[in-house]
Design a protein around this motif. Sequence first.
Motif, PDB file in Angstrom:
ATOM      1  N   SER A 169       8.277 -47.673  16.287  1.00 52.28           N
ATOM      2  CA  SER A 169       9.068 -46.781  17.133  1.00 52.28           C
ATOM      3  C   SER A 169       8.485 -46.731  18.550  1.00 52.28           C
ATOM      4  O   SER A 169       9.232 -46.768  19.542  1.00 52.28           O
ATOM      5  N   ASN A 172       9.283 -49.957  20.264  1.00 52.28           N
ATOM      6  CA  ASN A 172      10.691 -49.972  20.654  1.00 52.28           C
ATOM      7  C   ASN A 172      10.921 -49.155  21.923  1.00 52.28           C
ATOM      8  O   ASN A 172      11.670 -49.568  22.820  1.00 52.28           O
ATOM      9  N   HIS A 173      10.251 -48.018  22.005  1.00 53.79           N
ATOM     10  CA  HIS A 173      10.373 -47.172  23.198  1.00 53.79           C
ATOM     11  C   HIS A 173       9.778 -47.879  24.412  1.00 53.79           C
ATOM     12  O   HIS A 173      10.377 -47.859  25.505  1.00 53.79           O
ATOM     13  N   GLU A 176      12.024 -50.450  25.776  1.00 52.73           N
ATOM     14  CA  GLU A 176      13.330 -49.891  26.139  1.00 52.73           C
ATOM     15  C   GLU A 176      14.453 -50.390  25.234  1.00 52.73           C
ATOM     16  O   GLU A 176      15.573 -50.637  25.680  1.00 52.73           O
ATOM     17  N   GLY A 177      14.136 -50.539  23.955  1.00 51.48           N
ATOM     18  CA  GLY A 177      15.160 -50.896  22.977  1.00 51.48           C
ATOM     19  C   GLY A 177      15.625 -52.335  23.026  1.00 51.48           C
ATOM     20  O   GLY A 177      16.635 -52.684  22.389  1.00 51.48           O
ATOM     21  N   TYR A 179      14.476 -54.877  21.624  1.00 51.85           N
ATOM     22  CA  TYR A 179      14.404 -55.521  20.308  1.00 51.85           C
ATOM     23  C   TYR A 179      14.715 -54.512  19.200  1.00 51.85           C
ATOM     24  O   TYR A 179      14.131 -54.566  18.116  1.00 51.85           O
ATOM     25  N   ALA A 180      15.656 -53.612  19.480  1.00 54.47           N
ATOM     26  CA  ALA A 180      15.968 -52.531  18.540  1.00 54.47           C
ATOM     27  C   ALA A 180      16.413 -53.058  17.179  1.00 54.47           C
ATOM     28  O   ALA A 180      16.058 -52.481  16.139  1.00 54.47           O
ATOM     29  N   VAL A 183      13.364 -54.296  15.314  1.00 52.02           N
ATOM     30  CA  VAL A 183      12.516 -53.158  14.960  1.00 52.02           C
ATOM     31  C   VAL A 183      13.092 -52.413  13.763  1.00 52.02           C
ATOM     32  O   VAL A 183      12.359 -52.018  12.837  1.00 52.02           O
ATOM     33  N   ARG A 184      14.402 -52.231  13.752  1.00 51.00           N
ATOM     34  CA  ARG A 184      15.032 -51.531  12.626  1.00 51.00           C
ATOM     35  C   ARG A 184      14.837 -52.299  11.323  1.00 51.00           C
ATOM     36  O   ARG A 184      14.545 -51.709  10.275  1.00 51.00           O
ATOM     37  N   ASN A 215      17.445 -44.884   7.802  1.00 47.52           N
ATOM     38  CA  ASN A 215      16.685 -45.878   8.561  1.00 47.52           C
ATOM     39  C   ASN A 215      16.639 -47.240   7.871  1.00 47.52           C
ATOM     40  O   ASN A 215      16.082 -48.193   8.433  1.00 47.52           O
TER      41      ASN A 215
END
Length: 263
Positions: A169, A172-173, A176-177, A179-180, A183-184, A215
């Motif tokens: 998380s 990811n932050h 700046e998302g 590779y969101a 990451v999920r 999630n």
Amino acid sequence: GSKANAKRFRAAARGKYIAICEGDDYWICRLKLQQQVNLFTKHQRLMLAGHPAEERDAQTGRKLGIIRPAFSSRLLSMHELILGDGGLIPSVSMMFRRELISNIPSWQANAPIGDYPLVLRAGLTGEVATDNKVMAVYRRNVPGSWSQRRGSTFDERWNHACAMRKFLSEFNHATEGTYAGEVRRMTSKYLSDALVRYSGDAVRKRTAYITVSANLTFSDRIFSAVALVIGTSPGIIKTTLRKIRSLSRILHGEWIMPHLKAG
């Protein structure tokens, strides 16, 4: 402990390049370091280089296989580095520029493991490559090793999964998302593995599943639900699906990523 030791090594390092060889692993090629230095000299944007490693059981000495990041000598994409997890590039194969252990960002410094965030930072700051020559041995089932210390109960693995979720998380932050999606999938992988593969109190596991089900990816949610409702682990099916996806990812990387020229 391992974290304190890593901190000492970072403070003591003076070389332009750093190679990792932990106590339970060993190198088997006398030219390994020179070949990797040659790669860095030739590719100025290269931040980290690895190669395949032979995998052996420390208790029996039996060869278990080859850990192979790719099928050829080439660059690796961020997509591969994230979804490949910490085992994509064997730690015993790694050489990296010393800059990677300077001004370490919080998401890397606070991570519960070391190799995975190191590789991700290398991919963010430059290029990551793998040679295709086996030049080291990675040993499993070493008494007191990190993999054994993680434990084999649900509670132990769940705590590790939650720590990895926090690390991913923060990564990811920080990115700046960008590779969101990756990451999920990795967050889902860690959480569902704990639910599917490890034994523990049924009520505790159901409560944990409810808190994180949103999630999980669709397939991981199904696998976890089956394990909880039926009480039978679909771990073999989950592993097979993961291997198919890994093979597909490697083949795609072979097609789109730049290859390294011999010599």
